[in-house]
Design a protein around this motif. Structure first.
Motif, short mmCIF file in Angstrom:
data_model
loop_
_atom_site.label_atom_id
_atom_site.label_comp_id
_atom_site.label_asym_id
_atom_site.label_seq_id
_atom_site.Cartn_x
_atom_site.Cartn_y
_atom_site.Cartn_z
N LEU A 22 36.71 15.46 46.68
CA LEU A 22 37.63 15.81 47.77
C LEU A 22 37.02 15.43 49.12
CD1 LEU A 22 40.21 17.00 48.90
CD2 LEU A 22 39.15 19.27 48.72
N ALA A 23 35.74 15.70 49.31
CA ALA A 23 35.09 15.35 50.58
C ALA A 23 35.18 13.85 50.83
CB ALA A 23 33.63 15.79 50.55
N GLN A 24 34.91 13.05 49.82
CA GLN A 24 34.99 11.59 49.98
C GLN A 24 36.41 11.16 50.29
OE1 GLN A 24 33.57 9.35 46.61
NE2 GLN A 24 33.94 7.40 47.60
N GLU A 30 42.36 7.43 56.48
CA GLU A 30 42.59 7.02 57.87
C GLU A 30 43.55 7.99 58.54
OE1 GLU A 30 43.63 2.91 58.36
OE2 GLU A 30 42.28 2.30 56.76
N ASN A 31 43.45 8.08 59.83
CA ASN A 31 44.33 8.92 60.66
C ASN A 31 44.19 10.41 60.39
OD1 ASN A 31 45.44 6.54 61.78
ND2 ASN A 31 46.86 6.38 60.06
N GLY A 49 17.99 17.54 43.37
CA GLY A 49 18.84 17.95 44.48
C GLY A 49 19.71 19.12 44.07
N GLY A 50 20.36 19.72 45.05
CA GLY A 50 21.22 20.86 44.76
C GLY A 50 22.65 20.44 44.49
N TRP A 51 23.48 21.42 44.20
CA TRP A 51 24.90 21.22 43.92
C TRP A 51 25.71 21.58 45.16
CZ3 TRP A 51 25.92 19.36 39.10
CH2 TRP A 51 24.98 19.59 38.09
N VAL A 52 26.81 20.88 45.37
CA VAL A 52 27.75 21.28 46.42
C VAL A 52 28.53 22.47 45.86
CG1 VAL A 52 29.74 20.64 47.82
CG2 VAL A 52 27.94 18.96 47.36
N GLU A 53 28.51 23.60 46.58
CA GLU A 53 29.20 24.78 46.08
C GLU A 53 30.45 25.12 46.88
OE1 GLU A 53 26.51 28.07 46.29
OE2 GLU A 53 26.37 27.99 48.46
N MET A 54 30.60 24.54 48.08
CA MET A 54 31.78 24.81 48.89
C MET A 54 31.90 23.74 49.97
SD MET A 54 32.83 28.25 51.00
CE MET A 54 31.57 28.10 52.24
N LEU A 55 33.15 23.49 50.37
CA LEU A 55 33.40 22.57 51.48
C LEU A 55 33.97 23.36 52.65
CD1 LEU A 55 35.28 19.60 49.75
CD2 LEU A 55 32.89 19.69 50.42
N GLN A 56 33.51 23.02 53.83
CA GLN A 56 34.12 23.54 55.05
C GLN A 56 34.72 22.35 55.78
OE1 GLN A 56 30.61 25.75 56.53
NE2 GLN A 56 32.08 27.43 56.75
N LEU A 57 36.00 22.46 56.09
CA LEU A 57 36.71 21.41 56.81
C LEU A 57 36.95 21.89 58.22
CD1 LEU A 57 39.45 20.63 54.13
CD2 LEU A 57 37.13 19.75 54.25
N VAL A 58 36.63 21.06 59.19
CA VAL A 58 36.87 21.39 60.59
C VAL A 58 37.91 20.41 61.11
CG1 VAL A 58 35.85 21.68 62.87
CG2 VAL A 58 34.49 22.18 60.82
N LEU A 59 39.04 20.95 61.57
CA LEU A 59 40.18 20.15 62.02
C LEU A 59 40.71 20.67 63.34
CD1 LEU A 59 41.50 21.00 58.66
CD2 LEU A 59 41.75 18.63 59.23
N ALA A 60 41.40 19.81 64.05
CA ALA A 60 42.07 20.26 65.28
C ALA A 60 43.20 21.22 64.93
CB ALA A 60 42.61 19.07 66.06
N ALA A 61 43.95 20.92 63.88
CA ALA A 61 45.06 21.78 63.44
C ALA A 61 45.05 21.84 61.92
CB ALA A 61 46.39 21.23 63.93
N ALA A 62 44.95 23.02 61.37
CA ALA A 62 44.81 23.20 59.92
C ALA A 62 45.93 22.57 59.09
CB ALA A 62 44.67 24.67 59.58
N PRO A 63 47.23 22.70 59.47
CA PRO A 63 48.29 22.13 58.64
C PRO A 63 48.22 20.61 58.48
CG PRO A 63 49.20 23.77 60.10
CD PRO A 63 47.78 23.54 60.54
N VAL A 64 47.48 19.93 59.36
CA VAL A 64 47.38 18.47 59.28
C VAL A 64 46.79 18.02 57.95
CG1 VAL A 64 46.18 16.50 60.31
CG2 VAL A 64 47.23 18.22 61.77
N VAL A 65 45.94 18.83 57.35
CA VAL A 65 45.26 18.44 56.12
C VAL A 65 46.15 18.58 54.89
CG1 VAL A 65 44.22 20.65 55.45
CG2 VAL A 65 42.99 18.53 55.00
N VAL A 66 47.26 19.30 54.98
CA VAL A 66 48.10 19.62 53.82
C VAL A 66 48.56 18.38 53.05
CG1 VAL A 66 50.27 20.69 53.07
CG2 VAL A 66 48.76 21.88 54.66
N PRO A 67 49.16 17.36 53.67
CA PRO A 67 49.61 16.21 52.88
C PRO A 67 48.46 15.48 52.18
CG PRO A 67 50.29 15.97 55.19
CD PRO A 67 49.51 17.23 55.07
#
Length: 117
Positions: A22-24, A30-31, A49-67
């Motif tokens: 998901l991070a990748q 784009e956009n 190495g360790g495992w990724v256990e959680m992602l934090q997403l930082v956005l200007a507006a949270a709903p933008v990530v939905v689509p």
């Protein structure tokens, strides 16, 4: 800025794989101005190495990530069940379980509600 946390459930290997995928996906989209911060567990003795256990997403507006999240979930659900906890910047959480791609539209309706409160 809004922060959204996504914590997948499953084995450490599955959590790591879904988190990295998901991070990748989000970083290559784009956009979409998103900063993805993986939280990595420290390596255990004998591990490189360790495992990724959680992602934090930082956005200007949270709903933008939905689509973008919807497209990723549709693709991921083709391989089987995916379960995660989504935490909005308000502290509210939603447990998300997607059994198959057909579950994604209803799931995204719930995600939109959480992110617009």
């Amino acid at each position: 800025m809004n922060e959204i946390s996504i914590a997948f459930q499953g084995t450490p290997k599955d959590i790591d794989a879904d988190s990295r995928d998901l991070a990748q996906w989000l970083e290559e989209t784009e956009n979409l101005d998103v900063e993805v911060r993986p939280r990595v567990t420290p390596p255990r003795p004998g591990e490189a190495g360790g495992w990724v256990e959680m992602l934090q997403l930082v956005l200007a507006a949270a709903p933008v990530v939905v689509p973008f999240l919807q497209t990723w979930l549709e693709r991921r659900a083709q391989r089987g069940r995916v379960t995660f906890t989504l935490t909005a910047s308000t502290g509210e959480t939603e447990e998300i379980v997607v059994e198959r791609p057909a579950d994604v539209p209803e799931t995204m309706r719930r995600v939109r509600l959480l992110l617009t409160q």
